[in-house]
Design an enzyme around this catalytic site. Structure first.
Site, PDB file in Angstrom:
ATOM      1  N   SER A 120      25.644  69.392  67.729  1.00  0.00           N
ATOM      2  CA  SER A 120      24.699  70.276  66.908  1.00  0.00           C
ATOM      3  C   SER A 120      23.419  69.664  66.793  1.00  0.00           C
ATOM      4  CB  SER A 120      25.497  70.492  65.524  1.00  0.00           C
ATOM      5  OG  SER A 120      24.940  71.447  64.940  1.00  0.00           O
ATOM      6  N   ASP A 260      31.129  79.729  69.453  1.00  0.00           N
ATOM      7  CA  ASP A 260      30.493  78.697  68.646  1.00  0.00           C
ATOM      8  C   ASP A 260      29.201  79.380  67.896  1.00  0.00           C
ATOM      9  OD1 ASP A 260      28.965  76.351  68.362  1.00  0.00           O
ATOM     10  OD2 ASP A 260      29.517  75.558  70.348  1.00  0.00           O
ATOM     11  N   HIS A 287      32.597  75.554  66.777  1.00  0.00           N
ATOM     12  CA  HIS A 287      31.270  74.749  66.935  1.00  0.00           C
ATOM     13  C   HIS A 287      31.871  73.236  67.027  1.00  0.00           C
ATOM     14  CE1 HIS A 287      27.313  73.417  66.382  1.00  0.00           C
ATOM     15  NE2 HIS A 287      27.344  73.165  65.292  1.00  0.00           N
TER      16      HIS A 287
END
Length: 310
Positions: A120, A260, A287
């Protein structure tokens, strides 16, 4: 392996403008130096989350004897907190976290040979780091990350259209009124997260713990990102690395999930512009595929690091 060596420590980090001594907390799984396998340095998300939800990557040590290094970035978790810097966009910069990573590599004496996995925001940081062609970087894994925050917002807006209308209405109402701490807005945000952050029910405790740190001290997240994963008001709002991706020399693995919040459109520029790159998508993940499809995630990452095809 029946058992693995684990140690924790702190690296002194000299930060001009901090006004006090700073330290970066870290955890090492496995042996440093290792005779065959370079260590994998793991960069967590947020910005302002912590390492807990990536602790599962110690499976790479248990299964394949890969040393894994996790750390809490400055401003949260077990590293130095600086709540007095809340809102200070001149202090909380990408460069600060690039400097912190270099400092940790030097502290651990591994700057000559290591790999990096960023998840991320950690992947954003890793890509920034890799564009500078740092000494010793072998392979790069960018997991669930955008190449551009304007693209991230565009992708999030597309995903929002798939939410129930009453959820969309609640999000829009509170964002327009700047009441993003209202329980109705938080409940609507959680509906998005159930679909596009983590599809496991119940949510894994390690992810809950990582998110909880951002509530305990929202300094970094609120300054750089904003109130949540899709309403971006912080200093990263205009961030993009797309025009520098061609400078990445490290062989790169891209990862995202089918559901995601790092939508395909936000990952694609990495694939288009990094010279040596492959992309693997996890069909049953949002995610956090390291938690949602752990076994396959470990196999894919190990095969990449070890030079084998999936």
């Amino acid at each position: 392996m029946s058992s693995i060596k684990v140690r924790e420590g702190e690296a002194d980090f000299n930060v001009p403008g901090a006004g006090k001594p700073c330290k970066t907390w870290y955890k090492v799984y496995g042996t440093l130096p290792h005779p065959q396998n370079p260590p994998l340095v793991v960069l967590h998300g947020g910005p302002g989350s912590t390492h807990e939800y990536l602790d599962i990557l110690s499976e790479l040590t248990r299964l394949f004897d890969v040393p894994v290094i996790l750390y809490d970035q400055l401003g949260n978790g077990r590293s130095t907190h600086l709540p007095e810097k809340n809102g200070d966009v001149d202090f909380w910069t990408v460069q600060l976290f690039v400097d912190e990573l270099h400092n940790l590599l030097n502290h651990l004496n591994i700057h000559d040979n290591y790999n990096v996995l960023g998840q991320s925001w950690g992947g954003m940081l890793a890509s920034e780091f890799a564009t500078r062609q740092p000494k010793g970087l072998g392979k790069l894994v960018i997991a669930d990350s955008p190449a551009s925050m304007p693209l991230w917002v565009k992708g999030a807006n597309e995903l929002r259209k798939g939410l129930p209308q009453e959820v969309q209405d609640a999000l829009n109402k509170h964002e327009a009124a700047d009441t993003t701490t209202d329980p109705e807005y938080i409940a609507a945000t959680n509906e998005f997260y159930k679909r596009h952050l983590c599809r496991l029910d119940p949510m894994p405790q390690s992810l809950i713990d990582g998110l909880a740190w951002m509530e305990k001290d929202p300094t970094v997240y609120s300054t750089m990102n904003g109130p949540n994963e899709f309403y971006i008001t912080g200093s990263l709002k205009t961030w993009s690395v797309i025009d520098r991706l061609h400078n990445i020399q490290a062989t790169t693995l891209l990862i995202n999930g089918r559901y995601d919040e790092a939508h395909d459109m936000v990952v694609e520029p990495f694939f288009q512009h990094i010279p040596k790159v492959r992309w693997v998508q996890f069909a049953d993940s949002a995610h956090v595929p390291q938690l949602e499809e752990t076994e396959r995630f470990m196999q894919v990452v190990w095969a990449f690091l070890h030079g084998k095809s999936d």
